[in-house]
Design a protein around this motif. Structure first.
Motif, PDB file in Angstrom:
ATOM      1  N   MET A   1     -50.476 -24.234 -21.231  1.00 46.66           N
ATOM      2  CA  MET A   1     -50.038 -22.906 -21.773  1.00 46.66           C
ATOM      3  C   MET A   1     -48.693 -22.604 -22.280  1.00 46.66           C
ATOM      4  N   GLY A   2     -48.702 -21.920 -23.462  1.00 44.87           N
ATOM      5  CA  GLY A   2     -47.443 -21.817 -24.207  1.00 44.87           C
ATOM      6  C   GLY A   2     -46.881 -20.788 -23.702  1.00 44.87           C
ATOM      7  N   LYS A   3     -45.750 -20.340 -24.534  1.00 43.59           N
ATOM      8  CA  LYS A   3     -44.798 -19.324 -24.526  1.00 43.59           C
ATOM      9  C   LYS A   3     -45.775 -18.118 -24.478  1.00 43.59           C
ATOM     10  N   VAL A   4     -45.473 -17.115 -23.572  1.00 41.15           N
ATOM     11  CA  VAL A   4     -45.946 -15.458 -23.951  1.00 41.15           C
ATOM     12  C   VAL A   4     -45.054 -14.908 -24.753  1.00 41.15           C
ATOM     13  N   TYR A   5     -45.759 -13.974 -25.911  1.00 36.87           N
ATOM     14  CA  TYR A   5     -44.945 -13.349 -26.826  1.00 36.87           C
ATOM     15  C   TYR A   5     -45.485 -12.019 -26.779  1.00 36.87           C
ATOM     16  N   THR A   6     -44.691 -10.786 -26.960  1.00 36.86           N
ATOM     17  CA  THR A   6     -44.909  -9.751 -27.167  1.00 36.86           C
ATOM     18  C   THR A   6     -45.412  -9.285 -28.583  1.00 36.86           C
ATOM     19  N   LEU A   7     -46.107  -8.322 -28.715  1.00 38.60           N
ATOM     20  CA  LEU A   7     -46.641  -7.922 -29.952  1.00 38.60           C
ATOM     21  C   LEU A   7     -45.593  -7.819 -31.119  1.00 38.60           C
ATOM     22  N   SER A   8     -44.485  -7.227 -30.500  1.00 39.57           N
ATOM     23  CA  SER A   8     -43.264  -6.652 -31.484  1.00 39.57           C
ATOM     24  C   SER A   8     -42.647  -8.304 -31.801  1.00 39.57           C
ATOM     25  N   GLU A   9     -42.465  -9.188 -31.005  1.00 39.39           N
ATOM     26  CA  GLU A   9     -42.075 -10.638 -31.464  1.00 39.39           C
ATOM     27  C   GLU A   9     -42.871 -11.180 -32.634  1.00 39.39           C
TER      28      GLU A   9
END
Length: 133
Positions: A1-9
């Motif tokens: 599993m990779g990094k978790v990003y926000t929609l704004s990122e």
């Protein structure tokens, strides 16, 4: 599993020099694929900054295209950063009760309209014959 990003990122990556997409809850950096995409780079760039799952599925990508996605995977999306979807509920329609009068008027018109058209055709024919005589 990779990094978790926000929609704004993810939304910050929206150019042909840096293009990220969200498909099925996963984030893909498709920058290197822009030139090779059969639909052109504009299609991919226009799908940035939002969930592009529907756009991706509507096209009907092949299993080969789906397998290629692993190469561009960079992480997952934090779905709590998505705007809440509002479920559409259609307005209530009043109950339509067709009355007998409407049915009667339709039947009369079905009889009279062809009769009027026939009468006009005969009248025009008689008129044009009297003009030539």
């Amino acid at each position: 599993m990779g990094k978790v990003y926000t929609l704004s990122e993810v939304s910050e990556h929206n150019t042909n020099k840096d293009c990220w997409l969200i498909i099925n809850g996963k984030v893909y950096d498709v920058t290197k694929f822009l030139e090779d995409h059969p639909g052109g780079d504009d299609v991919l760039i226009s799908s940035t900054g939002k969930d592009a799952t529907d756009d991706f599925e509507d096209v009907g990508h092949s299993t080969t295209a789906r397998a290629m996605m692993d190469e561009y995977y960079v992480g997952d999306i934090d779905t709590s950063t998505f705007p809440k979807k509002v479920k559409y509920t259609p307005p209530k329609q009043p109950y339509y009760n067709q009355d007998k009068t409407t049915d009667f008027v339709i039947r009369i018109l079905q009889f009279l309209v062809p009769l009027v058209i026939l009468g006009l055709a005969v009248g025009v024919r008689i008129y044009t014959k009297s003009e030539t005589a």
